[in-house]
Design an enzyme around this catalytic site. Sequence first.
Site, PDB file in Angstrom:
ATOM      1  N   GLU A 130      73.421  18.872 -47.700  1.00 27.94           N
ATOM      2  CA  GLU A 130      74.466  19.742 -48.246  1.00 27.94           C
ATOM      3  C   GLU A 130      75.636  19.876 -47.273  1.00 27.94           C
ATOM      4  O   GLU A 130      76.787  19.947 -47.675  1.00 27.94           O
ATOM      5  CB  GLU A 130      73.903  21.144 -48.531  1.00 27.94           C
ATOM      6  CG  GLU A 130      73.055  21.245 -49.775  1.00 27.94           C
ATOM      7  CD  GLU A 130      73.880  21.172 -51.045  1.00 27.94           C
ATOM      8  OE1 GLU A 130      74.667  20.219 -51.198  1.00 27.94           O
ATOM      9  OE2 GLU A 130      73.707  22.034 -51.916  1.00 27.94           O
ATOM     10  N   THR A 183      83.112  21.743 -53.881  1.00 27.07           N
ATOM     11  CA  THR A 183      82.541  22.941 -53.254  1.00 27.07           C
ATOM     12  C   THR A 183      83.275  23.275 -51.958  1.00 27.07           C
ATOM     13  O   THR A 183      83.529  24.445 -51.665  1.00 27.07           O
ATOM     14  CB  THR A 183      81.028  22.734 -52.979  1.00 27.07           C
ATOM     15  OG1 THR A 183      80.395  22.500 -54.228  1.00 27.07           O
ATOM     16  CG2 THR A 183      80.402  23.955 -52.337  1.00 27.07           C
TER      17      THR A 183
HETATM   18  N1  HSE Z   1      76.589  28.908 -52.792  1.00 27.29           N
HETATM   19  C1  HSE Z   1      77.397  27.724 -52.876  1.00 27.29           C
HETATM   20  C2  HSE Z   1      78.839  28.136 -53.094  1.00 27.29           C
HETATM   21  C3  HSE Z   1      76.904  26.895 -54.021  1.00 27.29           C
HETATM   22  O1  HSE Z   1      79.063  28.978 -53.954  1.00 27.29           O
HETATM   23  O2  HSE Z   1      79.725  27.634 -52.426  1.00 27.29           O
HETATM   24  C4  HSE Z   1      77.699  25.662 -54.256  1.00 27.29           C
HETATM   25  O3  HSE Z   1      77.170  25.006 -55.409  1.00 27.29           O
END
Ligand code: HSE
Length: 309
Positions: A130, A183
């Site tokens: 990630e 993201t």
């Molecule tokens: N928690 C992360 C965000 C998830 O909101 O950036 C990304 O899919």
Amino acid sequence: MTNSIKTFAPATVANVGCGYDVLGFALEEYGDELTLTERKDDQLVIEIIQGVSGIPLDPAKNVASVTIRAILKDLKISKGFNIKIKKNIAAGSGLGSSASSAAAAAYAVNKILGAPKSRKELIKFAMEGERIASTKAHADNVAASILGGFTVVRSYDPLDVFNIPYPEDLRVVIIFPQVEVKTSDAKKILKEEVKLSDAVKQWGNVAGLVSGLIQHDFERIGNSLQDVIVEPIRSILIPLYREMKTIALRAGALGFSISGSGPSMFCFVQKNSDSSIIIERAKELYGKSGINIISFVSRINNVGVKTLD
Ligand code: HSE
């Protein structure tokens, strides 16, 4: 005989409204398939990525190989693998595309090595994947994809992740407009600081949502699916967000929010409620603006990443 394994890791909804970087659940629809085959040397080679374009084949930049490398390094094992990935979630969808690849890779290499790590232990390695994809090693998508069900990341340091119960009759409607939100970009626009009065509202909603899930209290689940911190900022990246939310709530959805970092959106409904109205109205709304959507209803997947025959 060559040692080979095929795995499937589900798509996920992270944040779940009020639980930024903390709450997540796995979906039954969508996910990544990954085939790992041992090589005679110690190279990681991504042979093919099917289904979506734009995912790096360079093993130093691909979430699956980065995750595998992290596990091999931790175990001090020098082995090489060929990797084949079949994706059916586009990157930048808000449905945990990178997490599915990381989860499928972590599970596959662990299994091929005789399962030296538990499922929970795999989470921190998938987080390294990630980190490559979104510059931050958030755990909410990978935890849900690996463990299945509804997951809580109570702490990042030390990592403490667990499942919570949820009502069997809970269903989720996903609306995914075909635009990309990275993201990393959706993280950058968030403010570093939070007003205390907003934090108080958010804490109340996190507690309410968790309590509603455990006690099967659908009204409390709906009332608690509110995000006063992240949604006001990120929703501007999602076309027709306010309109879609109003439509879903009027059609009886139990709350409505952004899935992960968007652009996918989700709402909860009860098993026997008429979720087709939400989907029809979403198609009408986005259709008028010429934006295609993918929409579906799913149960929560309580299996998580698994081996495929
Ligand atoms: N928690 C992360 C965000 C998830 O909101 O950036 C990304 O899919």
